[in-house]
Scaffold this active site. Structure first.
Site, PDB file in Angstrom:
ATOM      1  N   ASP A 457       0.761  -1.138   0.044  1.00 24.66           N
ATOM      2  CA  ASP A 457       0.109  -0.061  -0.028  1.00 24.66           C
ATOM      3  C   ASP A 457       0.760   1.474   0.069  1.00 24.66           C
ATOM      4  O   ASP A 457       0.596   2.230  -0.749  1.00 24.66           O
ATOM      5  CB  ASP A 457      -0.966  -0.074   1.207  1.00 24.66           C
ATOM      6  N   ARG A 461       5.881   4.121   5.907  1.00 20.72           N
ATOM      7  CA  ARG A 461       5.479   4.092   7.144  1.00 20.72           C
ATOM      8  C   ARG A 461       5.713   2.527   7.607  1.00 20.72           C
ATOM      9  O   ARG A 461       5.973   1.749   7.159  1.00 20.72           O
ATOM     10  CB  ARG A 461       4.091   4.830   7.452  1.00 20.72           C
ATOM     11  N   ASP A 462       5.104   2.514   8.844  1.00 20.54           N
ATOM     12  CA  ASP A 462       5.177   1.221   9.547  1.00 20.54           C
ATOM     13  C   ASP A 462       4.320   0.265   9.174  1.00 20.54           C
ATOM     14  O   ASP A 462       3.517  -0.465   9.988  1.00 20.54           O
ATOM     15  CB  ASP A 462       5.033   1.374  10.957  1.00 20.54           C
ATOM     16  N   GLU A 463       3.997   0.172   7.829  1.00 22.29           N
ATOM     17  CA  GLU A 463       3.026  -0.817   7.188  1.00 22.29           C
ATOM     18  C   GLU A 463       3.400  -1.723   6.323  1.00 22.29           C
ATOM     19  O   GLU A 463       3.774  -2.774   6.224  1.00 22.29           O
ATOM     20  CB  GLU A 463       1.694   0.074   6.862  1.00 22.29           C
ATOM     21  N   ASP A 470      -6.121  -2.715  -2.716  1.00 22.08           N
ATOM     22  CA  ASP A 470      -5.273  -1.643  -3.244  1.00 22.08           C
ATOM     23  C   ASP A 470      -4.749  -2.480  -4.376  1.00 22.08           C
ATOM     24  O   ASP A 470      -4.866  -1.708  -5.489  1.00 22.08           O
ATOM     25  CB  ASP A 470      -3.989  -1.206  -2.569  1.00 22.08           C
ATOM     26  N   TRP A 532     -11.785  -6.068  -1.145  1.00 21.14           N
ATOM     27  CA  TRP A 532     -10.499  -6.528  -1.025  1.00 21.14           C
ATOM     28  C   TRP A 532     -10.410  -8.074  -1.326  1.00 21.14           C
ATOM     29  O   TRP A 532      -9.533  -8.625  -2.147  1.00 21.14           O
ATOM     30  CB  TRP A 532     -10.351  -6.261   0.669  1.00 21.14           C
ATOM     31  N   GLU A 743      -2.444   9.049  -0.692  1.00 20.92           N
ATOM     32  CA  GLU A 743      -3.437   8.436  -0.298  1.00 20.92           C
ATOM     33  C   GLU A 743      -4.869   9.065  -0.083  1.00 20.92           C
ATOM     34  O   GLU A 743      -5.803   8.447  -0.333  1.00 20.92           O
ATOM     35  CB  GLU A 743      -2.982   7.701   1.242  1.00 20.92           C
ATOM     36  N   HIS A 764       0.836   6.251  -2.711  1.00 25.51           N
ATOM     37  CA  HIS A 764      -0.365   5.237  -2.366  1.00 25.51           C
ATOM     38  C   HIS A 764      -0.961   5.185  -3.601  1.00 25.51           C
ATOM     39  O   HIS A 764      -1.840   5.875  -3.977  1.00 25.51           O
ATOM     40  CB  HIS A 764      -1.046   5.763  -1.166  1.00 25.51           C
TER      41      HIS A 764
END
Length: 866
Positions: A457, A461-463, A470, A532, A743, A764
Site C-alpha cells: 500500500d 510508514r510502519d505498514e 489496493d 478486498w 493516499e 499510495h
C-alpha cells in the site's frame, strides 16, 4: 521477410531457476509488410548453443499461435541447460531464419522438498535483536570445474558472497511470502566466482520480514520465527563427469556481521570496522546449529521477478532547515536507499533520516511515518574513501536529512538507488496537456515505489503490507505500465496459501493481521471485505486479459470458486450481501467527519462486487470449458442482478443510493436495468455538478468513475473530472508538487495544512487506477476480452476539445502496439496505428457506428468532422 525478434520461456529470454519441467514458449515477430501473420512454426531444443546435439524437434506445425505453447519434448531435467530456437512461416509462404537461441536451466524441480538444513548462530538467542549474521564455509577445489550452481534461501533476507564477490544483483531475497507455507530459493551460476584451491563461501543474513518488525503500528515482530537462519546447497560439476554437493550444516561457522541493526521499517546500522575485520580474516567465528522449519513448508524456486536496483537519481538541491541541518532533495518520491561515499577517522559517523515531504514551512516532516524511523547509521573504518548502501532495509523518501557527516558535504557523494521488482516497462502515454503527463509519471512512480516483491500500500510508514483492495483496484493500470504477469502470479500463489477453509480472503497477503489484538476495532478477527477479497477473482481475470495465458485461470480456478462460495453463503438469499465487516468506499470524500468509511452503504458495494466476481467466474468457466459451472454461475449472476435491481432501484428508475460511487458501480458493472440507464447517468452527472464538477469517491468508486461516464455517453463529464486542477482532483495533487499518488485527495490541504499523520502516505497508488482510462480511452488502446493478450487490439480513442493530441504505446506479448491521434484543425482528426505482427485490430472513432478492421502493420486514418 518475417523475422523473430524475441523468444521467451515462461516469460524469460534466458533463465536459471525454472521450476517446471513443461514450460511454455512464446515469441514476437517483425515484418516490413502490412498484413503479415504466422501460419506455421517449428521448435528445436538442444543441449548446446550451436544445436549440434539436438534433443527434440517439433517439425513444422500448422498454427498461427505464437504465445504460451506448452513445450512437448522430453521432460526437462534439473540443473541442466537447454537451448531453444524457433522458426516460422508466414501467410505469403516466407520462412524465417532460426531465432537467436535462448537458454533455460531448470533448478531443482523438487516440488517443494528441500532436504537441506537451515543453520543459525548459537549466539542468535534474542528474539528482539535485529542484527545481521555472517555464515561461512571454506571449500577446496582439487579438480577442474565444469560448472557450479548455488541454490540458497533464508529465514530472513540474505545475500551470497564467494571469495569476496557478491553473487547476483538481487536484493532482499528470498522476498516476502507466506513463510508458513511457501519459501522461495534463488539460483546462481557461480562457476566464475570459484577458483582452483581454497574458496570462501559467505552468506550474509538479516531479520527481514521473517523475524523483524511487521505491521509496526500493532507492535508485532517474530511473526514467522525468532531466529535468522540460512540454507544453501551448491552443486559442483567437474570435467571428469563427477558431481559433488555441498550443503549448509553444523560444519559451518558464524559471526555477528557489520550490520548491527537492520529493520525493514526502521533502517540499518553498519560498522565498517567489522567489515574491515571480515576482509582481513580477523573475526571470531563461532558454532552454528541446525534449526527446524514449520511443518508442511514447501521450498520452491523463485517464481516471481527478483527485487533489483533499477535506476539511480542524482540530488536536485541542497536545502537547510531552521536548525541549519542539510536536507538533500532528490526531486522524486521513490523507494530504495541512498548510496554514499565518505572519508574520515575510524569511528566517525554518517547518520541519515528519510522523509517524503517537507512541512509547508520547509521543515523535515516524518510524523506520517508513524513508528517507522527510516534511519541509516554508518560507522567509518577510516580506511580512505568508503562507500556504503544498505543491505537489509529500504526507505520511501524524496528528502534525506543529514544528521551527521564528517568532512565537506557534497551532493556528488550521494545517489538515490531506486529499487523494485524487475518488471519490463511496457506502457507509454503522452498528450498535449503537461499536467496529465505528470499525472501519468506520478502513477508509474507510485507503482515503482510499491511493487517491491509484493504490491504494498505504501513504502514508507510502519505498514508496507500487501493490501488486497489496493492491488485489485490498480491491477489493470499496473498491467498497462509494466509486465506484471510473473509478479502477480507469485503473489496470487501466496493468496491461495492464505485462503481460509471457508473460502474467505484476508485483508493483506501475506497475512500478518490474523493475530491483530482485540483492541483494534477494525481489524481484529476480520477478513473478506468486499473489494478486498475480490482480488481473488479480479486479479487472475485481469492478468489473463492482459497476457492471454490460460494457465493463470487454471491455477486459480478452485480458489476463485471458493471465494464466490464464501460470498454466496454470506449473502441474504444468496443475493444481497449485507453482513460482515467491510472497508467499503474507503477514505471517500463523502465520508462523515473523522471517518474513513465513505457514504455508500456496504451492502450496496458488497453486492456489486459479489455480482462482478460471479460474472468473472462464469467467464472463467467458459474459457476453461467447464460448461456445467458456466451455467451455474450464469444463473447465480442473474439471481443477484435481479435482487440488486429490486433492492436498490425504485419502480420509476431512481437509484436509491445517492452517491457518485453507487451510480458509477451500478453503471460500470451493468447492474442498472437498460431502461433506467439514462436516468442513472443523468443522476450521476447531477451529483458531480452539485460538487462543481469534482469527485467524492473513495477506493471502490474512483477506478470506475470515468469509465462509467464514457461508457454511457458522457465522456465530456469524465474529462471535466480528469482535468480539474483544484481540490479534490488528480491534478490538484500534481499542482501541489506531487511526484507520486497520494493516499488522500488532500494529503496536503489547499491552505497548506496536512491530513492527520495517522494515515497520510504520499506514495499510495490506488487512486492512480485512473491510469487505465488514460490508456484505454484518452489515447484509446485496450485488449479485446474475446481474444485476450492483445491478439486482438481495440483502438477506441475519445478525443476532447481540451486536447490537441494523445498517444500511447504498449509492448504487448506480440510486440509494440501504438496509437497517436491529433487534431489537424477544427474539422479534421488523424490517427496513426501500429498493429504488431500476428495480431489484429479494430478501430472506431466515437462518431463512428462501425469498426474498421486491420491486420498487422502501420496505418494512418483521417476523419472530417461535422
Amino acid at each position: 521477410m518475417i523475422t523473430i525478434t524475441h523468444v521467451f520461456c515462461d516469460g524469460y529470454e534466458n533463465s536459471i531457476g525454472l521450476d517446471t519441467p513443461k514450460p511454455t514458449l512464446s515469441w514476437r515477430l517483425a515484418s516490413d509488410e502490412n498484413g503479415t501473420a504466422q501460419t506455421a512454426y517449428e521448435i528445436e531444443t538442444a543441449s548446446d548453443e550451436k544445436f549440434s546435439q539436438t534433443i527434440w524437434q517439433s517439425g513444422p506445425i500448422e498454427s498461427s499461435q505464437s504465445q504460451h505453447l506448452t513445450y512437448s519434448g522430453p521432460e526437462l531435467k534439473p540443473h541442466t541447460r537447454y537451448w531453444f530456437r524457433i522458426r516460422v512461416r508466414d501467410n505469403t509462404g516466407n520462412l524465417s531464419n532460426w531465432s537467436d537461441p535462448i537458454f533455460v536451466e531448470p533448478a531443482l524441480l523438487n516440488d517443494g522438498e528441500w532436504g537441506t538444513p537451515f543453520i543459525s548462530s548459537v549466539l542468535d538467542t534474542d528474539p528482539n535483536a535485529s542484527s545481521g549474521w555472517y555464515f561461512r564455509k571454506t571449500i577446496n577445489l582439487s579438480k577442474e570445474l565444469c560448472f557450479a550452481r548455488a541454490y540458497a534461501t533464508a529465514l530472513g533476507v540474505y545475500e551470497l558472497n564467494i571469495n569476496n564477490f557478491r553473487c547476483g544483483n538481487n536484493r532482499l531475497s528470498p522476498g516476502w511470502t507466506n513463510y508458513n507455507r511457501r519459501l522461495l530459493y534463488q539460483s546462481y551460476d557461480i562457476t566464475r566466482e570459484l577458483a582452483a584451491g581454497e574458496n570462501t563461501i559467505l552468506l550474509h543474513a538479516g531479520p527481514g520480514w521473517y523475524k523483524g518488525d511487521i505491521a509496526g503500528w500493532i507492535g508485532k515482530r517474530c511473526f514467522y520465527g525468532n531466529r535468522t537462519a540460512v540454507s544453501m546447497l551448491i552443486l559442483l560439476a567437474y570435467t571428469d563427469g563427477t558431481r559433488e554437493w555441498i550443503r549448509t550444516g553444523s560444519d559451518w561457522k558464524s559471526s555477528p556481521s557489520a550490520v548491527s541493526y537492520a529493520e525493514i521499517y526502521h533502517g540499518e546500522k553498519y560498522d565498517a570496522g567489522i567489515a574491515k575485520s571480515l576482509k582481513n580474516n580477523l573475526l571470531q567465528w563461532t558454532q552454528v546449529e541446525e534449526v527446524s522449519v514449520v511443518s508442511g513448508l514447501r521450498i520452491l524456486s523463485q517464481d516471481g521477478p527478483l527485487v533489483l536496483p533499477r535506476e539511480e537519481l542524482r540530488p536536485k538541491a541542497l536545502l537547510r532547515d531552521s536548525e541549519g541541518k542539510a536536507i538533500i532533495d532528490f526531486g522524486q518520491n521513490l523507494t530504495g536507499w541512498v548510496r554514499f561515499t565518505v572519508s574520515g577517522e575510524p569511528g566517525d559517523r554518517v547518520h541519515l533520516r528519510h522523509a517524503e515531504i517537507l512541512h509547508p514551512e520547509g521543515e523535515f516532516y516524518t510524523a506520517n511515518l508513524r513508528s517507522a524511523r527510516q534511519e541509516i547509521e554508518y560507522i567509518l573504518s577510516g580506511d580512505g574513501t568508503e562507500e556504503y548502501q544498505p543491505f537489509f532495509t529500504f526507505q520511501g523518501f524524496r528528502y534525506v536529512r543529514v544528521e551527521e557527516y564528517p568532512g565537506e558535504l557534497r551532493l556528488d557523494n550521494f545517489t538515490a538507488v531506486v529499487v523494485h521488482s524487475a518488471m519490463e516497462e511496457t506502457g507509454r502515454f503522452a498528450c498535449s496537456i503537461p499536467l496529465l503527463n505528470q499525472l501519468h509519471h506520478n502513477i508509474k512512480w507510485g507503482m515503482k515505489g510499491n511493487f517491491l516483491d509484493i504490491p504494498t500500500d505504501c513504502p514508507q510508514r510502519d505498514e508496507r503490507l500487501g493490501w488486497t483492495g489496493d492491488a485489485q483496484v490498480f491491477i489493470r493500470t499496473a498491467c498497462l505500465l509494466m509486465n506484471t504477469t510473473s509478479f502477480f502470479r507469485k503473489w496470487l500463489r501466496d493468496m491461495r496459501s492464505e485462503q481460509l477453509e471457508n473460502g474467505g480472503i484476508p485483508f493483506v497477503i501475506p497475512d500478518v493481521l490474523k493475530e491483530v489484538p482485540d483492541t483494534d476495532e477494525i481489524l481484529a478477527g476480520s477478513h473478506s471485505s468486499t473489494g478486498w477479497g475480490d482480488a481473488m477473482t479480479i486479479c487472475p481475470w485481469e492478468l489473463y486479459l492482459q497476457c492471454g495465458d490460460i494457465r493463470i485461470l487454471q491455477e486459480n480456478y478452485t480458489a476463485m470458486s471458493n471465494w464466490v462460495a464464501y460470498m454466496r453463503r454470506e449473502a441474504r438469499n444468496e443475493a444481497i450481501w449485507d453482513s460482515g465487516f467491510h472497508f467499503g468506499d474507503w477514505v471517500a470524500i463523502d465520508a462523515k467527519e473523522g471517518s474513513y468509511f465513505g457514504a455508500t452503504p456496504n451492502d450496496f458495494t458488497a453486492t456489486v462486487f459479489y455480482a462482478n466476481s460471479v460474472d468473472i467466474l462464469r467467464k472463467t468457466a467458459q474459457v476453461l470449458g467447464k460448461a456445467d459451472d458456466e451455467l451455474q454461475y450464469a444463473g447465480l449472476y442473474e439471481h443477484i442482478a435481479e435482487a440488486f435491481r429490486e433492492e436498490y432501484f425504485t419502480h420509476s428508475g431512481r437509484l436509491a443510493v445517492s452517491t457518485q460511487t453507487a451510480h458509477a458501480l451500478a453503471l460500470h458493472f451493468k447492474l442498472t436495468p437498460k431502461e433506467f440507464v439514462p436516468r442513472t447517468v443523468d443522476s450521476l452527472v447531477r451529483l458531480i455538478e452539485a460538487e462543481k464538477n469534482h469527485l467524492t469517491t473513495g477506493f471502490l468508486g474512483t477506478p470506475y468513475l470515468c469509465a462509467a461516464l464514457s461508457e454511457n455517453g458522457r465522456p465530456d463529464v469524465a474529462y471535466r473530472l480528469l482535468l480539474q486542477e483544484d481540490y479534490p482532483s488528480w491534478l490538484y495533487q500534481v499542482k501541489q508538487g506531487a511526484t507520486t499518488i497520494w493516499e488522500h485527495w488532500d494529503g496536503i490541504k489547499p491552505d497548506g495544512s496536512l491530513w492527520s499523520p495517522d494515515m497520510n502516505s504520499f506514495n499510495h497508488y490506488a487512486y492512480g487506477s485512473v491510469g487505465a482510462w488514460l490508456y484505454n480511452r484518452v489515447a484509446g488502446i485496450s485488449e479485446d476480452e474475446h481474444d485476450p493478450g492483445y491478439r486482438a487490439i481495440l483502438f477506441e480513442p475519445l478525443p476532447d476539445d481540451q486536447l490537441t493530441y494523445a498517444e500511447s504505446s504498449l509492448n504487448t506479448p506480440y510486440g509494440e502496439a501504438s496509437i497517436r491521434w491529433e487534431k489537424l484543425n477544427d474539422s479534421t482528426v488523424r490517427a496513426e496505428l501500429k498493429v504488431p505482427v500476428n495480431a489484429k485490430a479494430r478501430f472506431k472513432w466515437p462518431w463512428d457506428t462501425e469498426y474498421t478492421h486491420f491486420e498487422s502493420g502501420l496505418y494512418r486514418l483521417e476523419k472530417r468532422l461535422g
